[in-house]
Design a protein around this motif. Structure first.
Motif, PDB file in Angstrom:
ATOM      1  N   THR A   1       0.819  -1.223   0.000  1.00 22.40           N
ATOM      2  CA  THR A   1       0.000   0.000   0.000  1.00 22.40           C
ATOM      3  C   THR A   1       0.853   1.274   0.000  1.00 22.40           C
ATOM      4  OG1 THR A   1      -0.163  -0.002   2.423  1.00 22.40           O
ATOM      5  CG2 THR A   1      -1.939  -1.107   1.198  1.00 22.40           C
ATOM      6  N   ALA A   2       2.172   1.128  -0.026  1.00 24.99           N
ATOM      7  CA  ALA A   2       3.073   2.285   0.101  1.00 24.99           C
ATOM      8  C   ALA A   2       2.804   3.346  -0.957  1.00 24.99           C
ATOM      9  CB  ALA A   2       4.524   1.825   0.039  1.00 24.99           C
ATOM     10  N   ASN A   3       2.504   2.905  -2.194  1.00 22.26           N
ATOM     11  CA  ASN A   3       2.276   3.847  -3.296  1.00 22.26           C
ATOM     12  C   ASN A   3       0.860   3.721  -3.869  1.00 22.26           C
ATOM     13  OD1 ASN A   3       5.055   4.826  -3.331  1.00 22.26           O
ATOM     14  ND2 ASN A   3       5.551   2.769  -4.090  1.00 22.26           N
ATOM     15  N   ILE A   4      -0.081   3.377  -2.995  1.00 25.88           N
ATOM     16  CA  ILE A   4      -1.433   3.067  -3.457  1.00 25.88           C
ATOM     17  C   ILE A   4      -2.114   4.246  -4.146  1.00 25.88           C
ATOM     18  CG2 ILE A   4      -2.644   3.647  -1.299  1.00 25.88           C
ATOM     19  CD1 ILE A   4      -4.254   1.001  -1.745  1.00 25.88           C
ATOM     20  N   ASN A   5      -1.740   5.454  -3.785  1.00 22.57           N
ATOM     21  CA  ASN A   5      -2.374   6.631  -4.387  1.00 22.57           C
ATOM     22  C   ASN A   5      -1.854   6.950  -5.784  1.00 22.57           C
ATOM     23  OD1 ASN A   5      -4.366   7.626  -2.444  1.00 22.57           O
ATOM     24  ND2 ASN A   5      -2.616   7.887  -1.083  1.00 22.57           N
ATOM     25  N   THR A   6      -0.734   6.351  -6.146  1.00 16.85           N
ATOM     26  CA  THR A   6      -0.206   6.565  -7.497  1.00 16.85           C
ATOM     27  C   THR A   6      -0.116   5.269  -8.305  1.00 16.85           C
ATOM     28  OG1 THR A   6       2.055   6.407  -6.618  1.00 16.85           O
ATOM     29  CG2 THR A   6       1.114   8.617  -6.864  1.00 16.85           C
ATOM     30  N   ASP A   7      -0.346   4.133  -7.644  1.00 21.76           N
ATOM     31  CA  ASP A   7      -0.306   2.847  -8.346  1.00 21.76           C
ATOM     32  C   ASP A   7      -1.367   2.791  -9.440  1.00 21.76           C
ATOM     33  OD1 ASP A   7       1.784   1.726  -6.955  1.00 21.76           O
ATOM     34  OD2 ASP A   7       0.520   0.671  -5.508  1.00 21.76           O
ATOM     35  N   THR A   8      -1.070   2.036 -10.471  1.00 27.00           N
ATOM     36  CA  THR A   8      -2.058   1.782 -11.529  1.00 27.00           C
ATOM     37  C   THR A   8      -2.295   0.285 -11.708  1.00 27.00           C
ATOM     38  OG1 THR A   8      -0.292   1.899 -13.180  1.00 27.00           O
ATOM     39  CG2 THR A   8      -1.568   3.913 -12.784  1.00 27.00           C
ATOM     40  N   ASN A   9      -1.672  -0.507 -10.862  1.00 31.65           N
ATOM     41  CA  ASN A   9      -1.883  -1.954 -10.853  1.00 31.65           C
ATOM     42  C   ASN A   9      -2.180  -2.420  -9.435  1.00 31.65           C
ATOM     43  OD1 ASN A   9      -1.359  -2.553 -13.636  1.00 31.65           O
ATOM     44  ND2 ASN A   9       0.835  -2.317 -13.241  1.00 31.65           N
ATOM     45  N   GLU A  10      -3.074  -3.389  -9.303  1.00 32.34           N
ATOM     46  CA  GLU A  10      -3.335  -3.984  -8.006  1.00 32.34           C
ATOM     47  C   GLU A  10      -2.159  -4.860  -7.574  1.00 32.34           C
ATOM     48  OE1 GLU A  10      -6.983  -6.176  -7.914  1.00 32.34           O
ATOM     49  OE2 GLU A  10      -8.249  -4.386  -8.071  1.00 32.34           O
ATOM     50  N   LYS A  11      -1.993  -5.005  -6.265  1.00 32.03           N
ATOM     51  CA  LYS A  11      -0.973  -5.883  -5.691  1.00 32.03           C
ATOM     52  C   LYS A  11      -1.653  -6.811  -4.686  1.00 32.03           C
ATOM     53  CE  LYS A  11       2.503  -2.235  -6.219  1.00 32.03           C
ATOM     54  NZ  LYS A  11       3.363  -1.247  -5.532  1.00 32.03           N
ATOM     55  N   SER A  12      -1.029  -7.940  -4.417  1.00 30.00           N
ATOM     56  CA  SER A  12      -1.657  -8.902  -3.514  1.00 30.00           C
ATOM     57  C   SER A  12      -0.623  -9.752  -2.789  1.00 30.00           C
ATOM     58  CB  SER A  12      -2.601  -9.826  -4.299  1.00 30.00           C
ATOM     59  OG  SER A  12      -1.859 -10.787  -5.051  1.00 30.00           O
ATOM     60  N   PHE A  13      -1.048 -10.340  -1.690  1.00 26.08           N
ATOM     61  CA  PHE A  13      -0.322 -11.443  -1.062  1.00 26.08           C
ATOM     62  C   PHE A  13      -1.344 -12.301  -0.334  1.00 26.08           C
ATOM     63  CE2 PHE A  13      -0.262  -8.221   2.325  1.00 26.08           C
ATOM     64  CZ  PHE A  13      -0.570  -8.950   3.476  1.00 26.08           C
ATOM     65  N   SER A  14      -1.000 -13.564  -0.153  1.00 22.38           N
ATOM     66  CA  SER A  14      -1.843 -14.471   0.614  1.00 22.38           C
ATOM     67  C   SER A  14      -1.116 -14.823   1.911  1.00 22.38           C
ATOM     68  CB  SER A  14      -2.160 -15.727  -0.199  1.00 22.38           C
ATOM     69  OG  SER A  14      -2.921 -15.393  -1.341  1.00 22.38           O
ATOM     70  N   TYR A  15      -1.806 -15.492   2.801  1.00 21.09           N
ATOM     71  CA  TYR A  15      -1.217 -15.816   4.104  1.00 21.09           C
ATOM     72  C   TYR A  15      -1.773 -17.144   4.593  1.00 21.09           C
ATOM     73  CZ  TYR A  15      -5.757 -14.274   5.753  1.00 21.09           C
ATOM     74  OH  TYR A  15      -7.115 -14.163   5.925  1.00 21.09           O
ATOM     75  N   GLY A  16      -1.079 -17.716   5.559  1.00 20.52           N
ATOM     76  CA  GLY A  16      -1.529 -18.984   6.142  1.00 20.52           C
ATOM     77  C   GLY A  16      -0.515 -19.467   7.153  1.00 20.52           C
ATOM     78  N   VAL A  17      -0.476 -20.760   7.368  1.00 18.63           N
ATOM     79  CA  VAL A  17       0.455 -21.339   8.341  1.00 18.63           C
ATOM     80  C   VAL A  17       1.232 -22.474   7.692  1.00 18.63           C
ATOM     81  CG1 VAL A  17      -0.874 -20.686  10.382  1.00 18.63           C
ATOM     82  CG2 VAL A  17      -1.353 -22.870   9.247  1.00 18.63           C
TER      83      VAL A  17
ATOM     84  N   GLY B   1      -3.523 -11.557  -9.600  1.00 22.09           N
ATOM     85  CA  GLY B   1      -3.674 -12.950  -9.208  1.00 22.09           C
ATOM     86  C   GLY B   1      -3.571 -13.125  -7.705  1.00 22.09           C
ATOM     87  N   ILE B   2      -4.214 -14.163  -7.207  1.00 23.31           N
ATOM     88  CA  ILE B   2      -4.194 -14.492  -5.784  1.00 23.31           C
ATOM     89  C   ILE B   2      -3.675 -15.921  -5.629  1.00 23.31           C
ATOM     90  CG2 ILE B   2      -5.615 -14.852  -3.712  1.00 23.31           C
ATOM     91  CD1 ILE B   2      -5.494 -11.959  -4.419  1.00 23.31           C
ATOM     92  N   ASP B   3      -2.722 -16.112  -4.714  1.00 22.46           N
ATOM     93  CA  ASP B   3      -2.265 -17.475  -4.421  1.00 22.46           C
ATOM     94  C   ASP B   3      -3.282 -18.159  -3.517  1.00 22.46           C
ATOM     95  OD1 ASP B   3       0.232 -17.729  -5.789  1.00 22.46           O
ATOM     96  OD2 ASP B   3       1.111 -16.336  -4.350  1.00 22.46           O
ATOM     97  N   VAL B   4      -4.021 -19.079  -4.090  1.00 22.49           N
ATOM     98  CA  VAL B   4      -5.020 -19.831  -3.322  1.00 22.49           C
ATOM     99  C   VAL B   4      -4.356 -21.002  -2.612  1.00 22.49           C
ATOM    100  CG1 VAL B   4      -7.184 -21.136  -3.487  1.00 22.49           C
ATOM    101  CG2 VAL B   4      -6.838 -19.107  -4.891  1.00 22.49           C
ATOM    102  N   THR B   5      -3.306 -21.527  -3.213  1.00 19.87           N
ATOM    103  CA  THR B   5      -2.464 -22.540  -2.580  1.00 19.87           C
ATOM    104  C   THR B   5      -1.012 -22.107  -2.764  1.00 19.87           C
ATOM    105  OG1 THR B   5      -2.345 -23.868  -4.604  1.00 19.87           O
ATOM    106  CG2 THR B   5      -4.099 -24.412  -3.032  1.00 19.87           C
ATOM    107  N   TYR B   6      -0.138 -22.630  -1.902  1.00 19.75           N
ATOM    108  CA  TYR B   6       1.286 -22.299  -2.026  1.00 19.75           C
ATOM    109  C   TYR B   6       2.096 -23.403  -1.351  1.00 19.75           C
ATOM    110  CZ  TYR B   6       5.394 -19.352  -2.541  1.00 19.75           C
ATOM    111  OH  TYR B   6       6.608 -18.850  -2.924  1.00 19.75           O
ATOM    112  N   THR B   7       3.164 -23.811  -1.995  1.00 23.38           N
ATOM    113  CA  THR B   7       3.982 -24.912  -1.493  1.00 23.38           C
ATOM    114  C   THR B   7       4.476 -24.647  -0.078  1.00 23.38           C
ATOM    115  OG1 THR B   7       4.734 -25.375  -3.740  1.00 23.38           O
ATOM    116  CG2 THR B   7       6.020 -26.323  -1.938  1.00 23.38           C
ATOM    117  N   GLY B   8       4.254 -25.614   0.804  1.00 19.32           N
ATOM    118  CA  GLY B   8       4.712 -25.516   2.186  1.00 19.32           C
ATOM    119  C   GLY B   8       3.835 -24.685   3.080  1.00 19.32           C
ATOM    120  N   LEU B   9       2.679 -24.275   2.560  1.00 13.53           N
ATOM    121  CA  LEU B   9       1.805 -23.377   3.313  1.00 13.53           C
ATOM    122  C   LEU B   9       0.350 -23.822   3.184  1.00 13.53           C
ATOM    123  CD1 LEU B   9       2.392 -20.697   4.902  1.00 13.53           C
ATOM    124  CD2 LEU B   9       1.697 -19.475   2.852  1.00 13.53           C
TER     125      LEU B   9
END
Length: 286
Positions: free
Chosen positions: A77-93, A114-122
């Motif tokens: 979100t650091a440059n959200i006011n000037t960004d022109t592309n969405e950014k993402s991250f996923s989380y889990g355990v 894109g959203i990581d719905v699954t991720y290796t080791g997570l």
């Protein structure tokens, strides 16, 4: 009985009802049961949507309080006011139940990351994304469908966050599993979504109600972002999507967006017609 070995330890016994949360056999080792605890609040009972959102809001705060989550959020979100592309991250355990996040993604096509719905080791438990300045702060219609599809691919995917350029954080939670599971069947994207205008289909009731609520909230002095979020919260509830929107408060807690609709008779050319009046309320009405 009670006390050190004073209760009789002969015979066998079985329970005739489900046990909640457990039972004791006293000092006996042969399975003779004491009176089962069949108290209110069984974990086997399906929580109501209003009970569910309380639990979800508590969980959302716990997630957003984690240092790693905060660090990743600050980065995207650091440059959200000037960004022109969405950014993402996923989380889990991970396998040791340690909270972790996936690498940050950035769209190359604007408002479709894109959203990581699954991720290796997570075990992925949810995802996040930004809505830069010319997008509504809360969720888009496509976000609702993405959330449902993500959960369908990975049943552990239970929450989805939107970080708005207005500074607000919104979160989606599942509050009615049955309705949520039927969302795609009851509201197929091809019928209810107007891709040309990126809005609910204006020929469907859900689209008409969204516009009515949005216009009224704007007339009530809400910001563009607030009016959209409240109108979306209304239609998700009214049309049984099984998912609900919460917004993070200044103290870090999350609060569900609840909208009440009342019909008020209005004189139009001598004819009384019922007009919908929408009001944001504090008490859950899911």
């Amino acid at each position: 009985g009670s006390g050190g070995g004073t209760s009789p330890c002969s015979g066998t016994g079985i329970y005739t009802q489900p046990q909640d949360p457990s039972y004791s056999t006293g000092d006996c080792e042969d399975g003779v049961p004491l009176l089962p605890n069949l108290g209110i609040g069984s974990p086997h009972a399906t929580p109501t949507p209003c009970e569910k959102i309380v639990t979800e809001n508590t969980k959302l705060k716990s997630i957003t309080d984690k240092e790693l989550f905060i660090s990743n959020k600050n980065t995207i979100t650091a440059n959200i006011n000037t960004d022109t592309n969405e950014k993402s991250f996923s989380y889990g355990v991970d396998s040791n139940n340690v909270f972790k996040t996936t690498p940050i993604k950035e769209s190359t096509t604007g408002n479709s990351v894109g959203i990581d719905v699954t991720y290796t080791g997570l075990t992925v438990q949810g995802g996040t994304h930004t809505h830069y300045k010319n997008l509504y702060a809360s969720f888009s219609i496509r976000d609702f469908y993405l959330f449902k599809n993500s959960n369908a691919s990975n049943s552990n995917f239970k929450n989805y966050f939107a970080f708005g350029a207005d500074g607000h954080t919104y979160a989606l939670s599942i509050t009615d599993e049955e309705k949520f599971n039927n969302f795609l069947t009851n509201y197929p994207l091809s019928t209810f979504y107007d891709a040309t205008n990126d809005e609910w289909n204006a020929n469907e009731n859900i689209g008409q109600d969204y516009k009515l609520a949005y216009k009224q909230f704007m007339n009530d002095g809400k910001t563009d972002d607030e009016a959209d979020a409240l109108a979306q919260a209304l239609v998700l509830n009214k049309y049984g999507a099984g998912m609900s929107i919460s917004r993070q408060e200044s103290d870090g807690t999350f609060k569900g967006l609840f909208i009440n609709e009342t019909k008020v008779p209005m004189n139009v050319g001598g004819i009384f017609i019922n007009v919908s009046v929408f009001t944001q309320i504090d008490n859950c009405n899911l």
